[in-house]
Scaffold this active site. Structure first.
Site, PDB file in Angstrom:
ATOM      1  N   HIS A  29       0.861  -1.189   0.000  1.00 20.65           N
ATOM      2  CA  HIS A  29       0.000   0.000   0.000  1.00 20.65           C
ATOM      3  C   HIS A  29       0.896   1.238   0.000  1.00 20.65           C
ATOM      4  O   HIS A  29       1.742   1.404   0.884  1.00 20.65           O
ATOM      5  CB  HIS A  29      -0.886  -0.041   1.248  1.00 20.65           C
ATOM      6  CG  HIS A  29      -1.933   1.027   1.288  1.00 20.65           C
ATOM      7  ND1 HIS A  29      -3.141   0.903   0.646  1.00 20.65           N
ATOM      8  CD2 HIS A  29      -1.957   2.239   1.906  1.00 20.65           C
ATOM      9  CE1 HIS A  29      -3.870   1.985   0.876  1.00 20.65           C
ATOM     10  NE2 HIS A  29      -3.172   2.815   1.633  1.00 20.65           N
ATOM     11  N   ASP A  31       1.019   5.314   0.049  1.00 18.59           N
ATOM     12  CA  ASP A  31       0.263   6.530   0.341  1.00 18.59           C
ATOM     13  C   ASP A  31       0.891   7.726  -0.366  1.00 18.59           C
ATOM     14  O   ASP A  31       2.022   8.102  -0.069  1.00 18.59           O
ATOM     15  CB  ASP A  31       0.248   6.790   1.850  1.00 18.59           C
ATOM     16  CG  ASP A  31      -0.545   5.734   2.596  1.00 18.59           C
ATOM     17  OD1 ASP A  31      -1.750   5.624   2.321  1.00 18.59           O
ATOM     18  OD2 ASP A  31       0.033   5.021   3.435  1.00 18.59           O
ATOM     19  N   MET A  33       0.557  11.625  -0.884  1.00 19.06           N
ATOM     20  CA  MET A  33      -0.069  12.809  -0.281  1.00 19.06           C
ATOM     21  C   MET A  33       0.551  14.075  -0.869  1.00 19.06           C
ATOM     22  O   MET A  33       1.754  14.128  -1.108  1.00 19.06           O
ATOM     23  CB  MET A  33       0.133  12.802   1.238  1.00 19.06           C
ATOM     24  CG  MET A  33      -0.283  11.511   1.914  1.00 19.06           C
ATOM     25  SD  MET A  33      -0.123  11.653   3.713  1.00 19.06           S
ATOM     26  CE  MET A  33      -0.331   9.934   4.199  1.00 19.06           C
ATOM     27  N   HIS A  62      -2.793   4.674  -2.896  1.00 14.25           N
ATOM     28  CA  HIS A  62      -3.848   5.446  -2.235  1.00 14.25           C
ATOM     29  C   HIS A  62      -3.536   6.931  -2.425  1.00 14.25           C
ATOM     30  O   HIS A  62      -2.621   7.462  -1.802  1.00 14.25           O
ATOM     31  CB  HIS A  62      -3.891   5.059  -0.753  1.00 14.25           C
ATOM     32  CG  HIS A  62      -4.929   5.791   0.037  1.00 14.25           C
ATOM     33  ND1 HIS A  62      -4.974   5.738   1.410  1.00 14.25           N
ATOM     34  CD2 HIS A  62      -5.956   6.595  -0.337  1.00 14.25           C
ATOM     35  CE1 HIS A  62      -5.995   6.472   1.844  1.00 14.25           C
ATOM     36  NE2 HIS A  62      -6.593   7.007   0.798  1.00 14.25           N
ATOM     37  N   MET A  64      -4.119  10.530  -1.804  1.00 18.02           N
ATOM     38  CA  MET A  64      -4.722  11.546  -0.937  1.00 18.02           C
ATOM     39  C   MET A  64      -4.290  12.897  -1.495  1.00 18.02           C
ATOM     40  O   MET A  64      -3.450  13.601  -0.928  1.00 18.02           O
ATOM     41  CB  MET A  64      -4.261  11.339   0.507  1.00 18.02           C
ATOM     42  CG  MET A  64      -4.882  10.104   1.121  1.00 18.02           C
ATOM     43  SD  MET A  64      -4.146   9.663   2.706  1.00 18.02           S
ATOM     44  CE  MET A  64      -2.976   8.419   2.158  1.00 18.02           C
ATOM     45  N   SER A 192       2.219   1.101  10.814  1.00 19.12           N
ATOM     46  CA  SER A 192       3.095   0.968  11.984  1.00 19.12           C
ATOM     47  C   SER A 192       2.991  -0.421  12.608  1.00 19.12           C
ATOM     48  O   SER A 192       3.973  -0.948  13.110  1.00 19.12           O
ATOM     49  CB  SER A 192       2.808   2.073  13.010  1.00 19.12           C
ATOM     50  OG  SER A 192       1.451   2.432  13.034  1.00 19.12           O
TER      51      SER A 192
END
Length: 217
Positions: A29, A31, A33, A62, A64, A192
């Protein structure tokens, strides 16, 4: 029950090695941003292109970011098998989902904790996955929000028998994953919880086993 560890909590200087620590993960995954849609800036397209060259594992992106209508297809073209856009940021979610699928990627739509699923019931047929955020997006290591559990149940009911994955992201750990699985999630982002473990791959297996046990209940 799919475990898709987030590299947000990994060592960014050694991403290839960090991904190699989780061979039994169902996807990696990533992220993305932009410091506009969320108050954090992480990694972008060049890093995803590099990751594609260093791993055969499924890349679960993903986004964002603002204006995913413009940017999301490029991540699919870079070789990501799954691309998630936020419905709060997308101007034309149906058109975007179709554009992603045309590239051969799985199209996925994410919702922040306070965004209801019900207005998007008619869009579900255009999607391969729905991502429900169980924290406010922007930072790793946040506390799981129990208030999203009823929304997971409602989303599972709306999906029905369709082959749409239901992913949760935020505060997923050995303590919280069971509740998510029980509510109907089948795909879990853990950052985490995985990367703080001495044996990250054993933690992936433990998370999957905990989810399976709760699901069977």
């Amino acid at each position: 029950m799919r475990i898709t560890p987030s590299i947000l909590n990994a060592d960014f200087a050694n991403l290839a090695a960090e991904i190699a620590r989780i061979p039994s993960a169902d996807a990696v995954h990533v992220d993305v941003m932009d410091n506009h849609f969320v108050p954090n800036l992480t990694i972008g397209l060049p890093v995803v292109e590099s990751l594609r060259r260093c791993t055969d594992q499924m890349l679960d992106i993903h986004l964002m970011i603002e204006d995913p209508d413009r940017w999301a297809p490029a991540f699919a073209e870079a070789g990501a098998e799954s691309v998630t856009f936020h419905v709060e940021a997308a101007k034309a979610p149906v058109r975007l989902a179709r554009a992603l699928r045309r590239t051969g990627a799985r199209a996925s739509m994410a919702l922040k904790p306070a965004t209801p699923i019900e207005p998007y019931e008619d869009v579900l047929g255009e999607l391969d996955m729905v991502l429900l955020m169980t924290v406010e997006p922007g930072f790793g290591g946040q506390k799981f929000l129990d208030l999203v559990l009823p929304k997971i149940r409602r989303t599972r009911a709306l999906i029905g028998s369709r082959p749409i994955w239901l992913q949760v992201d935020g505060g997923v750990s050995l303590e919280t994953i069971g509740r998510c699985a029980e509510a109907g999630a089948d795909t879990f982002v853990a950052g985490s919880a995985v990367y703080s473990a001495d044996d990250a791959d054993a933690r992936v297996t433990a998370l999957r086993d905990t989810a399976l046990a709760a699901h069977r209940h």
